[in-house]
Each structure stands twice: as structure tokens, then as C-alpha cells.
Design a protein around this motif. Structure first.
Motif, PDB file in Angstrom:
ATOM      1  N   GLN A  87       1.400  -1.056   0.072  1.00  0.00           N
ATOM      2  CA  GLN A  87      -0.050  -0.330  -0.057  1.00  0.00           C
ATOM      3  C   GLN A  87       0.676   1.111  -0.242  1.00  0.00           C
ATOM      4  OE1 GLN A  87      -3.907   0.440  -0.485  1.00  0.00           O
ATOM      5  NE2 GLN A  87      -3.429   2.662   0.491  1.00  0.00           N
ATOM      6  N   VAL A 125      -5.394  -0.111  -8.109  1.00  0.00           N
ATOM      7  CA  VAL A 125      -5.420  -1.311  -6.970  1.00  0.00           C
ATOM      8  C   VAL A 125      -5.013  -2.749  -7.673  1.00  0.00           C
ATOM      9  CG1 VAL A 125      -7.575  -1.087  -8.570  1.00  0.00           C
ATOM     10  CG2 VAL A 125      -7.280  -1.949  -5.898  1.00  0.00           C
ATOM     11  N   ILE A 140      -7.740  -7.658  -1.733  1.00  0.00           N
ATOM     12  CA  ILE A 140      -7.424  -6.298  -1.445  1.00  0.00           C
ATOM     13  C   ILE A 140      -5.573  -6.500  -1.520  1.00  0.00           C
ATOM     14  CG2 ILE A 140      -7.048  -3.943  -2.450  1.00  0.00           C
ATOM     15  CD1 ILE A 140      -9.273  -5.933  -4.266  1.00  0.00           C
ATOM     16  N   LEU A 146      -5.039  -0.388  -2.525  1.00  0.00           N
ATOM     17  CA  LEU A 146      -5.885   0.675  -3.427  1.00  0.00           C
ATOM     18  C   LEU A 146      -5.453   1.922  -2.609  1.00  0.00           C
ATOM     19  CD1 LEU A 146      -9.675  -0.313  -3.570  1.00  0.00           C
ATOM     20  CD2 LEU A 146      -8.655   1.905  -3.092  1.00  0.00           C
ATOM     21  N   SER A 176      -6.353   5.737  -3.997  1.00  0.00           N
ATOM     22  CA  SER A 176      -7.040   6.984  -5.198  1.00  0.00           C
ATOM     23  C   SER A 176      -6.688   8.566  -4.650  1.00  0.00           C
ATOM     24  CB  SER A 176      -8.518   6.980  -5.095  1.00  0.00           C
ATOM     25  OG  SER A 176      -9.070   7.849  -5.867  1.00  0.00           O
ATOM     26  N   ASN A 193     -13.725   8.282  -4.672  1.00  0.00           N
ATOM     27  CA  ASN A 193     -12.621   6.891  -4.461  1.00  0.00           C
ATOM     28  C   ASN A 193     -12.685   6.810  -5.916  1.00  0.00           C
ATOM     29  OD1 ASN A 193     -11.193   5.056  -5.034  1.00  0.00           O
ATOM     30  ND2 ASN A 193     -12.301   3.055  -3.301  1.00  0.00           N
ATOM     31  N   ILE A 198     -11.494   4.616  -7.581  1.00  0.00           N
ATOM     32  CA  ILE A 198     -11.651   2.743  -7.957  1.00  0.00           C
ATOM     33  C   ILE A 198     -13.251   2.197  -8.161  1.00  0.00           C
ATOM     34  CG2 ILE A 198     -10.028   0.783  -7.033  1.00  0.00           C
ATOM     35  CD1 ILE A 198      -8.409   2.299  -9.139  1.00  0.00           C
ATOM     36  N   LEU A 257     -11.961  -1.016 -10.307  1.00  0.00           N
ATOM     37  CA  LEU A 257     -12.729  -2.584  -9.568  1.00  0.00           C
ATOM     38  C   LEU A 257     -12.958  -4.130 -10.777  1.00  0.00           C
ATOM     39  CD1 LEU A 257     -11.801  -3.737  -6.975  1.00  0.00           C
ATOM     40  CD2 LEU A 257     -13.666  -3.295  -6.416  1.00  0.00           C
TER      41      LEU A 257
END
Length: 563
Positions: free
Chosen positions: A217, A239, A248, A251, A253, A272, A274, A402
Motif C-alpha cells: 500500500q 488497485v 485486495i 488500493l 486513489s 475513491n 477505484i 475495480l
């Protein structure tokens, strides 16, 4: 007799003065006793005042309700509770309102004095004055010794990583109630129930482990921040998912916000992208079209398509960006990102089958994920001939990144469509709720096509040596005032690695990038693709994937029909 008269008079005066003195002493004692009695009665009254259990509609015990710690998959804290003092008043206990206002105003110069006086001058049993103070502020106020002013310890949410996982974690309000992200999701489920039952007050709840890898991350966040600066983009997002389990692992943004100061989430553009943004994702849809055609059995990996001239639909003509003006093999259609060849692949299986396949791989509706911030994709229920043609190469339909990632994971993992999750899940649990969308042979063929594009096509900048990356670029013109813009692009790169044994898939998005320098371009390969390569180079070792330059690994991906 007369000689004794003065003595008798003196004795009488003395007795009279003694009686007066005793009377004064008795009176003084009586007055003192009355004063002490009044004070004692007042103290008893103050000590027996019952503080209201409810303030602003909320039970006081709930003010100290705690939340479970959120941990990454390796046990690193993402969100924890800390105890902070909050200042309240019991107006019915305050003896001198003016004195209290003066003292508190000196400590809080920005606090409105009129508002403070109205709060203190009443008969309530509990009113808030200021939430979430520092220990130093608490100490200074205690030294003031103001009756009716006190503190309660509250649980405050603290996010050690600040912005790093903002759109995953979300935020809480001043009452420690989830208002976004996973924090809100948890409140909609077990946390709110535990708090209502009293099990979440003044005690720790069992930590909630997430599927996120904080190392990955952080690396993705840093690289996307760099992309905003390097390409002067207005936004960037990414992502990454485990293709075998749907977990996941990262992720991001951007622009984002600091969950410790959640008001920043309301600033423009901090959504967001994603899960809550839908976009035309351009040529990243071409491998999906190829998968649909190959899996239908109506198209073979050995087929060829005439791309010598544009496809005509009435007054509309659709051509290729880098036209080869010749017959292309199916692998070349992907390698050269041919719109013409992709349209003809779709036409070979039929627009109805193609539309059904998009539904089958999860393109309809909103993405499946624990986050509340989601949006619905925009795809027509039935395609016209030209609508199906443009959709085959990613134009005229809008989906979330996604949803694209979920489809790519199915294309490379053997054909299993697995819903993404932010919570830990093993392979058995993932398969129990999965859906077969293509057969294994088709999946093998798509892996070859994606790897071919990374070696010889537009994905070369996204494939650091040894990590066997495969993927596809997408450069989509954004719609401005109802028309496609030539200079405002949304660039995407969808990838998976290592292609000989796929474990992870990733989608990277760079919005309205500029050229890095005079020698570079502004299409997806130059930015979204390059960012993908830098991320994979950083995180693959963290994920246990070691470089392997053995050419036999790529040779084994080539379908038997093409050897």
C-alpha cells in the motif's frame, strides 16, 4: 453602708458586661452554626445532583464506546483507538458563571464568550464545552478549580499512516461513529451491534485483520504521488488483487485525505476512483473481447482479421491509431491494439454473445466490495451494431476500475470470477463463491496474449526484467461538453504477474497526464504503464516473487497451435 455603695455598683456593672459578652458569644456561635449549616446543606445538594444520562440524544456511556483496531495482513496497525479528555459542564453545579466564563475564555481564546455563557447559565446536568483536548489542556483547566467543570475520557480514532490508506479505511466522526470506508461498513454490521449491547464500552474489541499489505500500500501510494508530479496529472489511482483469493492487497486513489482530519474528504476531487468512479477504460477491454470470442469457440487463436481499411457503419468509420493496413493475426490484434481487428473478433461471435459476456464477468451494476463508496457502471442493455463495435475496444461504456480488475483476474487465474474483498480469504473460500466465466484453455491463451503485449507491444515499459508481467494499455479520450477531447486523456494499464503462475493483478489509472519530457509521449504506455513497472519492481520481492530470466518460462506460454 454608704461606704460600700461604689463597690456594689462596680460589681453590678461587671455582671452586666459579663452577661452581654456571653450573649454576644452565643450569638456569634449561632450565626456561625447557621452559616456552616447552609454551606453543609449546599454541599450535600451538590453532591447528590444526578448528571443527566442523555445529552444531544446520546447516552453518556456510549460516548466512550470503542472500536476494534484495524490491522493489515501482517499485523501492522492501520487504525486504533486512543483515549482523549473531553470537557463538559454541569450548569446546575456552577456557583459563579462569570468567573467560569472568564477562566475558560482565557484557556480557549477562540471560543465564543456569548455561546459559553449560554451553555453555563442554565439548569442542565450535562453540556459539552469542547471535545478531544490534549492532556496539557486538561491539566491547566483542572488547576482552575471551577466547580461544575469536568472531563470524560472518550475514544478517539487514530490512523498512524495518515493518508496512506484513506479510501480503504474511511473515517469516523467526533462520536467515533464510522462515516466512510471500512469504518462505516463495520458500523453497519457487528461493531454497531456490540456498542448497542454495551460490549464495546471501556474495553478493547477483537482487532479486525484486513487483506491489505501495508508495505505494498505504501509503495503504491508513493509511486502514484510521484506520477501526479511527474506527469502533472489531475488524479491517479491504483488497485492490486490476489487473483487466486480476490483479496485486495493495495488500493489508492489520489488526491486523498487524512482520516485523522476527515473534513478533507469533502474537498473536490477526493473520491475513491477505484470503486466510486466510472470511466471509459479504452483498449484495456480488448483482451476481454478476445476472451469472449475465444471462449465462444467461434474464434480461434490462429484466426486472422483484415485490418487493411477502417470499418464502416453508415457515416461512421472506425480505424486504428497505429494502422498496419494489412491482415493481422489474432495475437497481432492485441499486440498492435487494433480497433479494426477487435471489432471483427466481436462480430465473429455476435454482439448478443459479447453483451452477455460483459454481464458474466461482472461489468454490470456496481463493484462487489465492502466499501460503501460505489457507483453503477453504464452499459446499454442491448447493443446496436456500432455500439457493440465501439464497446469491443472500450468506448461507449463506463465501468469502475475495480470491475476491470476483477475481470482481468478471472482471465488469468483459470477462468474463476472471484468477488474482491478487503478481508482475509483463502483459496477454498474464494472458490466456494466463485463463478466459472471462461475455460482454462481460454485463460492460457489470454495469458499468452497479455505477456506478448508486455514483451513486444505497448506494455514494454510496464514489464521490469524477470517478473513475467503481462498487460494491456488503454488510452481513452475524455468526454468534454458532449464531445471526445483530443488533449484530455484518461490512461490505464491493466496487468497481471507472474504470467507463468499468476498471483496478482493490478490496474493503474493516470488522469489527464502531460508528457514527462520532449522525448516521451502522453499515451498510457508512457505513464500508467511506466508506473505499473515501477510498482511491480518495488513490491514483487515483498510478495515473495523473485526475478527469473529463464526464457523457457515465456516459451511455455505460447499455445500449442502457434508453436
Amino acid at each position: 453602708m454608704h461606704e460600700n455603695t461604689p463597690s456594689i455598683a462596680i460589681d453590678g456593672a461587671r455582671k452586666s458586661r459579663g452577661h452581654m459578652t456571653k450573649s454576644r458569644i452565643r450569638l456569634t456561635i449561632a450565626i456561625a452554626m447557621v452559616v456552616f449549616a447552609v454551606v453543609a446543606i449546599r454541599l450535600v445538594m451538590l453532591a447528590t445532583v444526578q448528571v443527566d444520562d442523555v445529552t444531544l440524544g446520546q447516552a453518556r456511556p456510549a460516548l466512550t464506546a470503542t472500536r476494534p483496531a484495524l490491522l493489515d495482513r501482517n499485523g501492522s496497525p492501520l487504525a486504533i483507538d486512543i483515549q482523549v479528555p473531553s470537557l463538559f459542564a454541569e450548569p446546575r453545579r456552577i456557583i459563579d458563571v462569570d468567573e467560569a466564563v472568564e477562566a475558560l475564555s482565557a484557556e480557549f481564546p477562540t471560543m465564543d464568550r456569548k455561546w459559553l455563557r449560554e451553555r453555563l447559565d442554565g439548569d442542565e446536568g450535562f453540556v459539552w464545552l469542547k471535545r478531544e483536548l490534549t492532556p496539557q489542556q486538561k491539566e491547566r483547566i483542572l488547576r482552575l478549580g471551577i466547580p461544575g467543570i469536568d472531563f470524560v475520557s472518550e475514544s478517539r480514532r487514530f490512523y498512524p499512516g495518515g493518508n496512506v490508506a484513506a479510501h480503504i479505511l474511511g473515517a469516523v466522526n467526533v462520536d467515533n461513529v464510522g462515516i466512510a470506508g471500512l469504518e462505516r461498513h463495520l458500523d453497519q454490521r457487528e461493531v454497531a451491534l456490540l456498542q448497542d449491547l454495551g460490549f464495546a464500552r471501556d474495553r478493547s474489541l477483537q482487532p479486525v485483520e484486513l487483506s491489505i499489505d501495508l508495505r505494498v500500500q505504501h509503495a503504491m501510494h508513493r509511486e502514484l504521488e510521484d506520477a501526479l508530479t511527474r506527469y502533472q496529472a489531475i488524479a491517479a489511482a491504483g488497485v492490486m488483487m490476489n487473483v487466486q483469493t480476490g483479496e485486495i492487497v493495495a488500493l489508492v486513489s489520489l488526491p486523498d485525505f487524512d482520516p485523522n482530519m476527515p473534513a478533507g474528504a469533502l474537498e473536490e476531487g477526493r473520491i475513491n476512483r477505484i470503486t466510486a468512479g466510472k470511466f471509459e477504460l479504452g483498449s484495456t477491454l480488448k483482451p476481454i473481447t478476445a476472451a469472449a470470442a475465444l471462449d465462444s469457440g467461434l474464434v480461434q487463436i490462429t484466426d486472422e482479421f483484415d485490418a487493411t481499411k477502417p470499418v464502416q457503419f453508415g457515416r461512421f468509420r472506425i480505424g486504428d491509431f497505429h494502422a498496419k493496413k494489412r491482415v493481422l493475426s489474432l495475437p497481432e490484434v492485441i499486440k498492435y491494439s487494433s480497433n479494426i481487428g477487435t471489432i471483427k473478433m466481436m462480430q465473429a461471435m455476435g454482439k448478443e454473445r459479447f453483451r452477455a459476456f460483459l454481464t458474466n464477468v461482472g461489468m454490470d451494476g456496481s463493484p462487489v466490495i465492502e466499501l460503501p463508496e460505489k457507483t453503477q457502471s453504464q452499459i446499454k442493455d442491448k447493443f446496436s451494431e456500432v455500439g457493440a463495435a465501439t464497446a469491443s475496444f472500450g468506448h461507449g461504456l463506463s465501468i469502475t476500475p475495480l470491475q476491470l480488475l476483477t475481470a482481468y483476474a478471472a482471465l488469468v487465474n483459470g477462468g474463476d470470477l472471484i468477488a474482491p474483498t478487503l478481508l482475509p480469504r483463502d483459496r477454498i473460500a474464494a472458490l466456494a463463491n466463485s463463478k466459472k466465466v471462461i475455460n482454462e484453455r481460454t485463460s492460457d491463451q489470454i495469458r499468452y496474449l497479455l505477456r506478448l503485449n508486455a514483451i513486444e507491444g505497448s506494455g514494454r515499459k510496464a514489464a521490469p526484467d524477470g517478473y513475467r508481467v503481462g498487460g494491456k494499455t488503454g488510452t481513452a479520450e475524455k468526454v468534454v461538453d458532449g464531445k471526445y477531447s483530443d488533449d484530455k486523456l484518461l490512461n490505464v494499464f491493466a496487468s497481471a504477474f507472474p504470467m507463468d503462475a499468476p498471483q496478482y493483478a493490478m490496474v493503474i489509472l493516470v488522469d489527464e497526464p502531460k508528457k514527462e519530457d520532449e522525448r516521451s509521449g502522453h499515451t498510457a504506455a508512457w505513464n500508467a504503464g511506466a508506473v505499473t513497472g515501477r510498482i511491480i519492481e518495488r513490491v514483487a520481492p515483498m510478495l515473495g516473487i523473485v526475478p527469473n530470466l529463464d526464457p523457457e518460462l515465456d516459451a511455455q506460454l505460447v499455445p500449442v497451435e502457434l508453436r
